[in-house]
Scaffold this motif. Sequence first.
Motif, mmCIF file in Angstrom:
data_model
loop_
_atom_site.group_PDB
_atom_site.id
_atom_site.type_symbol
_atom_site.label_atom_id
_atom_site.label_comp_id
_atom_site.label_asym_id
_atom_site.label_seq_id
_atom_site.Cartn_x
_atom_site.Cartn_y
_atom_site.Cartn_z
ATOM 1 N N GLU A 17 0.845 -1.198 0.000
ATOM 2 C CA GLU A 17 0.000 0.000 0.000
ATOM 3 C C GLU A 17 0.879 1.247 0.000
ATOM 4 O O GLU A 17 1.910 1.293 0.659
ATOM 5 N N PRO A 18 0.467 2.288 -0.720
ATOM 6 C CA PRO A 18 1.289 3.512 -0.725
ATOM 7 C C PRO A 18 1.192 4.242 0.612
ATOM 8 O O PRO A 18 0.172 4.213 1.289
ATOM 9 N N LEU A 19 2.271 4.910 0.979
ATOM 10 C CA LEU A 19 2.330 5.671 2.220
ATOM 11 C C LEU A 19 1.649 7.024 2.008
ATOM 12 O O LEU A 19 1.890 7.684 0.994
ATOM 13 N N PRO A 20 0.774 7.469 2.917
ATOM 14 C CA PRO A 20 0.138 8.788 2.754
ATOM 15 C C PRO A 20 1.176 9.904 2.800
ATOM 16 O O PRO A 20 2.277 9.730 3.336
ATOM 17 N N SER A 21 0.808 11.065 2.272
ATOM 18 C CA SER A 21 1.726 12.203 2.297
ATOM 19 C C SER A 21 1.951 12.651 3.739
ATOM 20 O O SER A 21 1.210 12.292 4.649
ATOM 21 N N ARG A 22 2.973 13.443 3.941
ATOM 22 C CA ARG A 22 3.327 13.887 5.295
ATOM 23 C C ARG A 22 2.196 14.697 5.931
ATOM 24 O O ARG A 22 1.888 14.527 7.110
ATOM 25 N N ASN A 23 1.560 15.578 5.160
ATOM 26 C CA ASN A 23 0.464 16.384 5.707
ATOM 27 C C ASN A 23 -0.709 15.509 6.139
ATOM 28 O O ASN A 23 -1.323 15.760 7.174
ATOM 29 N N GLY A 69 -5.044 2.886 13.403
ATOM 30 C CA GLY A 69 -4.048 3.947 13.312
ATOM 31 C C GLY A 69 -2.787 3.490 12.616
ATOM 32 O O GLY A 69 -2.189 4.229 11.830
ATOM 33 N N LEU A 70 -2.390 2.266 12.894
ATOM 34 C CA LEU A 70 -1.219 1.705 12.229
ATOM 35 C C LEU A 70 -1.438 1.623 10.723
ATOM 36 O O LEU A 70 -0.582 2.001 9.938
ATOM 37 N N ARG A 71 -2.608 1.147 10.333
ATOM 38 C CA ARG A 71 -2.895 0.992 8.902
ATOM 39 C C ARG A 71 -3.158 2.325 8.211
ATOM 40 O O ARG A 71 -2.733 2.537 7.077
ATOM 41 N N ALA A 72 -3.866 3.246 8.892
ATOM 42 C CA ALA A 72 -4.211 4.517 8.251
ATOM 43 C C ALA A 72 -2.982 5.397 8.038
ATOM 44 O O ALA A 72 -2.821 5.997 6.980
ATOM 45 N N ALA A 73 -2.124 5.481 9.034
ATOM 46 C CA ALA A 73 -0.945 6.330 8.919
ATOM 47 C C ALA A 73 0.201 5.624 8.206
ATOM 48 O O ALA A 73 1.047 6.265 7.609
ATOM 49 N N GLY A 74 0.241 4.306 8.301
ATOM 50 C CA GLY A 74 1.315 3.555 7.668
ATOM 51 C C GLY A 74 2.599 3.563 8.462
ATOM 52 O O GLY A 74 3.619 3.078 7.998
ATOM 53 N N THR A 75 2.558 4.118 9.673
ATOM 54 C CA THR A 75 3.741 4.163 10.532
ATOM 55 C C THR A 75 3.375 3.676 11.930
ATOM 56 O O THR A 75 2.202 3.632 12.294
ATOM 57 N N LYS A 76 4.389 3.348 12.688
ATOM 58 C CA LYS A 76 4.154 2.910 14.068
ATOM 59 C C LYS A 76 3.615 4.047 14.928
ATOM 60 O O LYS A 76 2.923 3.826 15.908
ATOM 61 N N LEU A 77 3.923 5.275 14.547
ATOM 62 C CA LEU A 77 3.426 6.428 15.282
ATOM 63 C C LEU A 77 1.912 6.558 15.169
ATOM 64 O O LEU A 77 1.279 7.146 16.044
ATOM 65 N N GLY A 78 1.312 5.977 14.136
ATOM 66 C CA GLY A 78 -0.143 5.977 14.029
ATOM 67 C C GLY A 78 -0.785 5.227 15.182
ATOM 68 O O GLY A 78 -1.736 5.703 15.805
ATOM 69 N N ALA A 79 -0.244 4.053 15.483
ATOM 70 C CA ALA A 79 -0.737 3.310 16.644
ATOM 71 C C ALA A 79 -0.322 3.999 17.927
ATOM 72 O O ALA A 79 -1.075 4.014 18.907
ATOM 73 N N GLY A 80 0.855 4.601 17.930
ATOM 74 C CA GLY A 80 1.342 5.286 19.122
ATOM 75 C C GLY A 80 0.534 6.512 19.479
ATOM 76 O O GLY A 80 0.298 6.787 20.656
ATOM 77 N N ALA A 81 0.082 7.273 18.482
ATOM 78 C CA ALA A 81 -0.728 8.466 18.754
ATOM 79 C C ALA A 81 -2.048 8.076 19.408
ATOM 80 O O ALA A 81 -2.485 8.711 20.376
ATOM 81 N N ALA A 82 -2.676 7.029 18.895
ATOM 82 C CA ALA A 82 -3.927 6.563 19.503
ATOM 83 C C ALA A 82 -3.671 6.017 20.902
ATOM 84 O O ALA A 82 -4.467 6.238 21.824
ATOM 85 N N MET A 83 -2.564 5.338 21.079
ATOM 86 C CA MET A 83 -2.249 4.766 22.386
ATOM 87 C C MET A 83 -1.955 5.860 23.412
ATOM 88 O O MET A 83 -2.346 5.746 24.579
ATOM 89 N N ARG A 130 4.801 0.009 6.575
ATOM 90 C CA ARG A 130 5.325 0.285 5.242
ATOM 91 C C ARG A 130 6.093 1.602 5.197
ATOM 92 O O ARG A 130 6.284 2.187 4.152
ATOM 93 N N SER A 131 6.536 2.097 6.349
ATOM 94 C CA SER A 131 7.262 3.363 6.363
ATOM 95 C C SER A 131 8.611 3.180 5.674
ATOM 96 O O SER A 131 9.211 2.113 5.744
ATOM 97 N N PRO A 132 9.121 4.221 5.040
ATOM 98 C CA PRO A 132 10.343 4.089 4.252
ATOM 99 C C PRO A 132 11.617 4.109 5.075
ATOM 100 O O PRO A 132 12.691 4.075 4.528
ATOM 101 N N TYR A 133 11.532 4.195 6.371
ATOM 102 C CA TYR A 133 12.736 4.258 7.201
ATOM 103 C C TYR A 133 12.561 3.382 8.423
ATOM 104 O O TYR A 133 11.463 3.083 8.842
#
Length: 142
Positions: A17-23, A69-83, A130-133
């Motif tokens: 899946e493509p990663l959403p833009s930064r904004n 959050g993990l799936r929507a943001a595509g980063t671990k911070l997505g789950a972390g923000a909700a947590m 799927r984050s690039p880093y």
Amino acid sequence: MNPLHALLGTRAQRMAEPLPSRNRRVACYLVLFVLGLLVGLCGSFVQALWDPFGVLLALLASAAVFYGGLRAAGTKLGAGAAMIGWFLSTIVLAAPRPEGDFVLSSGAGSYLYLFGGLGLGLVCASLPTRSPYAFGIPRQRD
């Protein structure tokens, strides 16, 4: 075929899946933080209201927000923000007030909700993304 693959997709599909833009990711983090606050607030009341199924319902809602959050943001911070939002709301509700009122009592259901929610959040935050880093490992995803 695994029934979870029909619901969640295979690992290869999720990683493609493509990663959403930064904004969009920043906006997603803010929305997920607020959703975490709301799920923590509602879950704190639901877990005590419908014993014993309230705890399961509250944990299921928490896991859905963390994994979403993990799936929507595509980063671990997505789950972390909700947590983080979930944790802040539950800790505030666990503290007794000067009047002697508190939402999360010292019962087994409350402890299961607190520790189960933290465990689910940590599991969702440690799933592959799927984050690039990757922190500390340069150019892992090339």
